[in-house]
Write an enzyme that holds these catalytic residues in place. Structure first.
Site, PDB file in Angstrom:
ATOM      1  N   ARG A 125      -0.936  -6.218  12.667  1.00 37.03           N
ATOM      2  CA  ARG A 125      -1.861  -5.585  13.629  1.00 37.03           C
ATOM      3  C   ARG A 125      -2.316  -6.591  14.678  1.00 37.03           C
ATOM      4  O   ARG A 125      -2.542  -6.235  15.834  1.00 37.03           O
ATOM      5  CB  ARG A 125      -3.058  -4.988  12.908  1.00 37.03           C
ATOM      6  N   ARG A 166       0.461   2.515  12.924  1.00 43.70           N
ATOM      7  CA  ARG A 166      -0.286   1.288  12.605  1.00 43.70           C
ATOM      8  C   ARG A 166      -0.382   0.985  11.107  1.00 43.70           C
ATOM      9  O   ARG A 166      -1.122   0.109  10.687  1.00 43.70           O
ATOM     10  CB  ARG A 166      -1.683   1.353  13.224  1.00 43.70           C
ATOM     11  N   HIS A 167       0.395   1.731  10.306  1.00 46.48           N
ATOM     12  CA  HIS A 167       0.421   1.457   8.871  1.00 46.48           C
ATOM     13  C   HIS A 167       1.829   1.102   8.403  1.00 46.48           C
ATOM     14  O   HIS A 167       2.794   1.743   8.797  1.00 46.48           O
ATOM     15  CB  HIS A 167      -0.053   2.673   8.072  1.00 46.48           C
ATOM     16  N   SER A 194     -11.198  -6.348   7.726  1.00 44.64           N
ATOM     17  CA  SER A 194     -12.371  -5.918   6.955  1.00 44.64           C
ATOM     18  C   SER A 194     -12.866  -7.109   6.162  1.00 44.64           C
ATOM     19  O   SER A 194     -12.054  -7.879   5.635  1.00 44.64           O
ATOM     20  CB  SER A 194     -12.029  -4.780   5.995  1.00 44.64           C
ATOM     21  N   GLU A 250       0.524   4.090   0.854  1.00 44.51           N
ATOM     22  CA  GLU A 250      -0.082   5.150   1.667  1.00 44.51           C
ATOM     23  C   GLU A 250       1.015   6.141   2.049  1.00 44.51           C
ATOM     24  O   GLU A 250       2.080   5.751   2.487  1.00 44.51           O
ATOM     25  CB  GLU A 250      -0.712   4.558   2.927  1.00 44.51           C
ATOM     26  N   GLU A 310      -8.485  -1.082  13.939  1.00 46.89           N
ATOM     27  CA  GLU A 310      -9.123  -2.055  13.043  1.00 46.89           C
ATOM     28  C   GLU A 310      -8.180  -3.218  12.743  1.00 46.89           C
ATOM     29  O   GLU A 310      -7.015  -3.012  12.426  1.00 46.89           O
ATOM     30  CB  GLU A 310      -9.486  -1.350  11.727  1.00 46.89           C
ATOM     31  N   ARG A 348       0.851  -1.195   0.000  1.00 45.08           N
ATOM     32  CA  ARG A 348       0.000   0.000   0.000  1.00 45.08           C
ATOM     33  C   ARG A 348       0.882   1.239   0.000  1.00 45.08           C
ATOM     34  O   ARG A 348       1.637   1.446   0.942  1.00 45.08           O
ATOM     35  CB  ARG A 348      -0.880   0.023   1.253  1.00 45.08           C
TER      36      ARG A 348
HETATM   37  P1  ATP Z   1      -7.114   1.396   7.806  1.00 39.00           P
HETATM   38  O1  ATP Z   1      -8.444   2.073   7.591  1.00 39.00           O
HETATM   39  O2  ATP Z   1      -6.839   1.087   9.243  1.00 39.00           O
HETATM   40  O3  ATP Z   1      -5.976   2.092   7.120  1.00 39.00           O
HETATM   41  P2  ATP Z   1      -7.977  -0.290   5.685  1.00 39.00           P
HETATM   42  O4  ATP Z   1      -9.448  -0.293   5.928  1.00 39.00           O
HETATM   43  O5  ATP Z   1      -7.415   0.608   4.639  1.00 39.00           O
HETATM   44  O6  ATP Z   1      -7.203  -0.028   7.081  1.00 39.00           O
HETATM   45  P3  ATP Z   1      -8.275  -2.878   4.516  1.00 39.00           P
HETATM   46  O7  ATP Z   1      -8.118  -2.533   3.075  1.00 39.00           O
HETATM   47  O8  ATP Z   1      -9.631  -3.046   5.056  1.00 39.00           O
HETATM   48  O9  ATP Z   1      -7.476  -1.769   5.365  1.00 39.00           O
HETATM   49  O10 ATP Z   1      -7.343  -4.144   4.810  1.00 39.00           O
HETATM   50  C1  ATP Z   1      -7.718  -5.219   5.669  1.00 39.00           C
HETATM   51  C2  ATP Z   1      -6.799  -5.303   6.877  1.00 39.00           C
HETATM   52  O11 ATP Z   1      -5.431  -5.326   6.460  1.00 39.00           O
HETATM   53  C3  ATP Z   1      -6.890  -4.081   7.799  1.00 39.00           C
HETATM   54  O12 ATP Z   1      -7.957  -4.206   8.685  1.00 39.00           O
HETATM   55  C4  ATP Z   1      -5.545  -4.142   8.499  1.00 39.00           C
HETATM   56  O13 ATP Z   1      -5.527  -5.101   9.540  1.00 39.00           O
HETATM   57  C5  ATP Z   1      -4.618  -4.639   7.398  1.00 39.00           C
HETATM   58  N1  ATP Z   1      -3.961  -3.503   6.739  1.00 39.00           N
HETATM   59  C6  ATP Z   1      -4.416  -2.790   5.714  1.00 39.00           C
HETATM   60  N2  ATP Z   1      -3.574  -1.813   5.341  1.00 39.00           N
HETATM   61  C7  ATP Z   1      -2.514  -1.929   6.170  1.00 39.00           C
HETATM   62  C8  ATP Z   1      -1.295  -1.207   6.298  1.00 39.00           C
HETATM   63  N3  ATP Z   1      -0.995  -0.191   5.499  1.00 39.00           N
HETATM   64  N4  ATP Z   1      -0.440  -1.593   7.275  1.00 39.00           N
HETATM   65  C9  ATP Z   1      -0.731  -2.628   8.083  1.00 39.00           C
HETATM   66  N5  ATP Z   1      -1.862  -3.340   8.014  1.00 39.00           N
HETATM   67  C10 ATP Z   1      -2.761  -2.998   7.073  1.00 39.00           C
HETATM   68 MG    MG Z   2     -10.732  -1.804   6.294  1.00 36.69          MG
END
Ligand code: ATP
Ligand code: MG
Length: 433
Positions: free
Chosen positions: A407, A219-220, A359, A213, A356, A211
């Site tokens: 996480r 937490r990312h 999902s 981001e 979180e 990702r």
């Molecule tokens: P957040 O809103 O907390 O950034 P997200 O909703 O974008 O998470 P999802 O696409 O729903 O993330 O991904 C499913 C799961 O994968 C998340 O609940 C989280 O546990 C994990 N996850 C997603 N993106 C990341 C990240 N950049 N770093 C660590 N864990 C991640």
């Molecule tokens: Mg999510």
């Protein structure tokens, strides 16, 4: 080659060869000790200067900390030794000398900041409490795999270099693939869905997600490990059941098999979360957050839960909980809406009180609805033809979820930064090691 005895297995009254790192050398005058450390623990090597060969004593006491040594000798009982036994050496070989200046002190006496620790992860993982995190992580993955097997899943591995993204274009890392633009995969979402329509029906994957981001948060990560599940003939409630089973199995595995590591981390009161995680609808969740009075601005229907909202709600609920029935507009195109209310989706999140974890949801398996969803989200269905096409050849109803492995470890162990749960994290600043 490895004919040595581990420190923890050295039996008094035997001759043994131990090998490992020099944790410490303590010279008390007539007597001196070298503390040797290996995977299993530490053992004391005793030097009585008057009674031993000078060369042996000199080599043993002049070796730099963290050098690798191999010691042959007799194991004897010694009450005063940290483990109740010690080795009286016949010979000592310096197998690999360490520089006298270390970038990081593995004995932990000198603190290091996270960045220095990550730059020198090899030395950092010589510390008991850091090693413990990764042994627990490994146990967590073992327990999770076992639970998936009990659920009747097949483990799959899907491509990480892909032609298109799934979760929106901005978070993708582009790569060049033989002169063509490609991307690092954000999620195995579409591939695992394609497999529930195959002969496998129920699958899981443990693999990297990427990702791009921009934000730097505790937490990312930019490369994370996703634990993904998907099953044919499941709806969102079945998927939540499986999710709870897997998360609890992870805790159970750690509780059963990592007592020593938990003690090292000061987590003797570690416990498995109680079954039946509460399931709050999104509507209930926002009402409950608003009622805490902790937010500057009240949440209204359609808002995503901000970090502050997650914290306020987490504190209020005080345990793992699901948030269900999200507004359709905040969930991705592949999530199915409720049949009786298209404004409401079957999407759910599993929350730890602090953040979180998961999902998931039931997926849209009806071809026409799926194509409509793509268009509504501003995606070109043509780019996803490899995926949508299979929905014309018998795609059963299905549901699933993705759980962030780091996480899970982070929340399980109360780590403050997700980077603590990855050996070599990738973030905005960090591309090596
Ligand atoms: P957040 O809103 O907390 O950034 P997200 O909703 O974008 O998470 P999802 O696409 O729903 O993330 O991904 C499913 C799961 O994968 C998340 O609940 C989280 O546990 C994990 N996850 C997603 N993106 C990341 C990240 N950049 N770093 C660590 N864990 C991640
Ligand atoms: Mg999510």
């Amino acid at each position: 080659m490895d004919d040595r005895t581990y420190a923890a297995d050295a039996e008094p009254g035997t001759d043994a060869t131990v090998a490992g790192w020099v944790h410490e050398v303590r010279d008390l005058g007539g007597i001196a000790f070298l503390i040797l450390r290996d995977k299993s623990g530490k053992i004391q090597v005793k030097f009585e200067k008057d009674e031993m060969d000078d060369d042996l004593v000199d080599t043993g006491l002049s070796v730099h900390r963290e050098s690798v040594v191999r010691v042959e000798g007799t194991v004897e009982e010694e009450e005063r030794a940290p483990t109740g036994v010690e080795v009286v050496p016949d010979s000592l070989e310096v197998v690999a000398e360490a520089d006298p200046e270390l970038p990081l002190d593995p004995s932990g006496k000198v603190d290091a900041d996270l960045s220095t620790r990550l730059d020198n992860r090899t030395l950092d993982l010589r510390k008991e409490e850091v090693k413990a995190i990764f042994q627990i992580r490994a146990e967590m993955l073992r327990a999770v795999r076992e639970q998936f097997r009990d659920l009747g899943c097949t483990e799959i591995n899907t491509p990480k270099i892909v032609a298109t993204g799934t979760e929106g274009g901005t978070e993708l890392f582009p790569v060049t693939y033989f002169g063509r633009e490609a991307f690092m995969n954000q999620s195995p979402q579409l591939f695992k869905q394609l497999m529930v329509g195959s002969g496998l029906e129920r699958v899981f994957e443990v693999g990297p997600i990427f990702r791009a981001e921009e934000h730097n948060t505790p937490r990312h990560l930019n490369e994370a490990t996703s634990i993904d599940f998907e099953s044919a003939f499941y709806d969102h409630t079945d998927a939540m059941d499986a999710c709870e089973a897997v998360v609890r199995a992870a805790y159970e595995g750690v509780a059963e098999n990592c007592a020593e590591e938990l003690e090292t981390l000061g987590l003797e009161d570690f416990s498995v979360p109680e079954a039946d995680f509460p399931r709050l609808s999104y509507q209930e969740a926002i009402e409950r957050v608003n009622a805490t009075g902790k937010l500057d601005e009240q949440l209204v229907w359609g808002d995503d839960l901000s970090t502050e909202a997650e914290h306020a709600l987490g504190e209020d609920v005080g345990r793992h909980y699901f948030v269900t029935d999200w507004p359709s507009e905040v969930k991705p195109f592949y999530i199915k809406d409720h049949d009786d209310d298209p404004e409401l989706s079957t999407g759910f999140d599993l929350m730890h009180p602090s953040l979180e974890l998961v999902s998931g949801g039931q997926r849209e398996h009806r071809y026409e609805h799926l194509i409509e969803g793509f268009e509504q989200q501003g995606l070109e269905p043509e780019a996803f033809e490899y995926y949508t096409k299979m929905f014309r050849y018998g795609m059963p109803p299905h549901a699933g979820w993705g759980l962030g492995a780091e996480r899970l470890v982070m929340t399980m162990l109360g780590l403050e930064n997700i980077r603590e749960a990855v050996i070599f994290p990738r973030d905005r600043q960090r591309l090596s090691p």
